[in-house]
Design a protein around this motif. Structure first.
Motif, short mmCIF file in Angstrom:
data_model
loop_
_atom_site.label_atom_id
_atom_site.label_comp_id
_atom_site.label_asym_id
_atom_site.label_seq_id
_atom_site.Cartn_x
_atom_site.Cartn_y
_atom_site.Cartn_z
N PHE A 78 0.70 -1.36 -0.18
CA PHE A 78 0.01 0.05 0.14
C PHE A 78 0.70 1.07 0.00
CE2 PHE A 78 -2.28 -3.29 2.80
CZ PHE A 78 -3.03 -3.69 1.73
N VAL A 79 1.87 1.55 -0.82
CA VAL A 79 2.82 2.47 -0.96
C VAL A 79 1.92 3.76 -1.40
CG1 VAL A 79 4.55 3.36 -2.15
CG2 VAL A 79 4.98 1.24 -1.05
N GLN A 80 1.18 3.51 -2.37
CA GLN A 80 0.48 4.68 -2.86
C GLN A 80 -0.45 5.31 -1.84
OE1 GLN A 80 1.00 6.19 -5.59
NE2 GLN A 80 1.81 4.72 -7.07
N GLU A 81 -0.88 4.46 -1.00
CA GLU A 81 -1.89 4.74 -0.11
C GLU A 81 -1.04 5.62 1.33
OE1 GLU A 81 -1.99 2.00 -1.29
OE2 GLU A 81 -4.05 1.38 -1.85
N THR A 82 0.04 5.19 1.27
CA THR A 82 0.94 5.96 2.32
C THR A 82 1.17 7.39 1.81
OG1 THR A 82 2.00 4.10 3.17
CG2 THR A 82 2.98 5.90 3.48
N LEU A 83 1.48 7.53 0.69
CA LEU A 83 1.76 8.91 0.01
C LEU A 83 0.39 9.69 0.30
CD1 LEU A 83 3.88 7.99 -2.98
CD2 LEU A 83 4.74 8.86 -0.96
N ARG A 84 -0.90 9.12 -0.03
CA ARG A 84 -2.04 9.74 -0.09
C ARG A 84 -2.18 10.41 1.34
NH1 ARG A 84 -4.02 5.12 -3.09
NH2 ARG A 84 -3.98 5.74 -5.37
N GLU A 85 -2.12 9.36 2.39
CA GLU A 85 -2.44 9.89 3.63
C GLU A 85 -1.43 10.80 4.22
OE1 GLU A 85 -1.49 6.14 5.58
OE2 GLU A 85 -3.40 5.04 5.39
N SER A 86 -0.45 10.96 3.77
CA SER A 86 0.60 12.22 4.38
C SER A 86 0.16 13.48 3.69
CB SER A 86 2.08 11.80 3.63
OG SER A 86 2.23 12.04 2.38
N TYR A 87 -0.42 13.41 2.49
CA TYR A 87 -0.90 14.74 1.89
C TYR A 87 -2.06 15.09 2.51
CZ TYR A 87 2.76 15.15 -1.36
OH TYR A 87 3.97 15.58 -1.89
N VAL A 88 -3.10 14.29 3.18
CA VAL A 88 -4.42 14.45 3.52
C VAL A 88 -3.92 15.23 5.01
CG1 VAL A 88 -6.36 13.70 4.84
CG2 VAL A 88 -5.76 13.12 2.39
N VAL A 89 -3.02 14.75 5.87
CA VAL A 89 -2.49 15.23 7.12
C VAL A 89 -1.89 16.45 6.84
CG1 VAL A 89 -1.01 14.83 8.83
CG2 VAL A 89 -2.25 12.90 8.06
N ARG A 90 -0.89 16.48 5.64
CA ARG A 90 -0.18 17.92 5.53
C ARG A 90 -1.37 18.91 5.29
NH1 ARG A 90 4.56 18.93 1.10
NH2 ARG A 90 4.74 20.95 1.41
N ALA A 91 -2.37 18.61 4.22
CA ALA A 91 -3.14 19.71 4.27
C ALA A 91 -3.85 20.23 5.22
CB ALA A 91 -4.51 18.90 3.32
N ALA A 92 -4.23 19.45 6.43
CA ALA A 92 -4.76 19.96 7.55
C ALA A 92 -4.06 20.73 8.38
CB ALA A 92 -5.44 18.85 8.46
N LEU A 93 -2.58 20.34 8.39
CA LEU A 93 -1.64 21.21 9.10
C LEU A 93 -1.35 22.39 8.46
CD1 LEU A 93 1.01 18.34 9.92
CD2 LEU A 93 -0.67 19.37 11.54
N GLU A 94 -1.16 22.63 7.01
CA GLU A 94 -1.03 23.62 6.48
C GLU A 94 -2.12 24.70 6.32
OE1 GLU A 94 1.57 23.64 2.92
OE2 GLU A 94 2.77 21.96 3.74
N GLU A 95 -3.40 24.17 6.45
CA GLU A 95 -4.44 24.85 6.50
C GLU A 95 -4.41 25.78 7.80
OE1 GLU A 95 -9.30 24.87 6.38
OE2 GLU A 95 -8.31 22.78 6.31
#
Length: 225
Positions: A78-95
């Protein structure tokens, strides 16, 4: 007499190996559960095991591979899922960082404008590594301007610089698109509309999560239209 070319620093070589391995993992050349043997990789890249070990250590920090005691290093599922998850978390942090920085009036606009120009120069020269550095610098400035140490620590814990490089390798993103996206984000910050800037900061990261829907619940097809 022809002068011998200077040897690449180990870190640079390790980064090249890391990016090559990322491309192989994302493309499926190295499948889930496949073992990555240091000696074989060193032979493949014509180097010692030290830079290979450094590259694997970075990939493990990014959760693309895992090291099992007395067994070795294996590609995680699930490497692709790992990358997706990191951007969802990053989106919340940067907002959140955007909201805090705008409310405090601490957004370093001039420095961020210089980062955009650095991305533009990198795009003109085709230098993906320089583009990634400038992009990370741009986003780090917003996070630092929020003056929230826990937020910054969490953001740094996502291995932002390495994941940015991974995304560029995995998606073959156009460097000119990176310039345009960051210029638009900076314009939103300068515009002074708090909610619009926060939404833009979130959507900027959510885009790279590559999910079937955007942050507003719309499917990708309808969001594009």
């Amino acid at each position: 007499m022809t002068e011998e070319p200077a040897k690449l620093p180990r870190l640079t070589l390790a980064r090249q190996i890391r990016d090559s391995l990322v491309a192989s993992i994302v493309s499926g050349h190295f499948g889930p559960g496949e073992r990555l043997v240091e000696t074989r990789l060193a032979a493949t890249y014509g180097t010692s095991q030290a830079p290979v070990r450094e590259a694997l250590r970075e990939l493990e920090a990014m959760r693309l591979v895992e090291t099992q005691p007395r067994r070795g290093t294996f590609v995680r599922p699930f490497v692709q899922e790992t990358l997706r998850e990191s951007y969802v978390v990053r989106a919340a942090l940067e907002e959140t960082a955007t909201r805090l920085a705008l409310l405090a009036g601490t957004v370093p606009v001039e420095a961020m404008r210089a980062d955009v120009e650095a991305m533009r120069a990198a795009a003109e020269s085709g230098d993906g590594e320089a583009s990634a550095r400038a992009s990370v610098s741009f986003h780090r400035r917003v996070v630092e301007a929020a003056h929230n140490d826990l937020l910054k620590l969490t953001w740094e814990g996502l291995q932002i610089e390495a994941r940015t490089s991974v995304t560029m390798v995995a998606t073959e993103v156009d460097l000119h698109d990176i310039v345009r996206d960051h210029a638009d984000l900076l314009a939103a910050l300068e515009g002074g509309d708090l909610e619009a800037a926060c939404r833009h900061a979130r959507d900027h990261q959510w885009h790279y999560a590559d999910l079937p829907h955007d942050a507003h619940g719309r499917t990708r097809d309808s969001a594009a239209g």
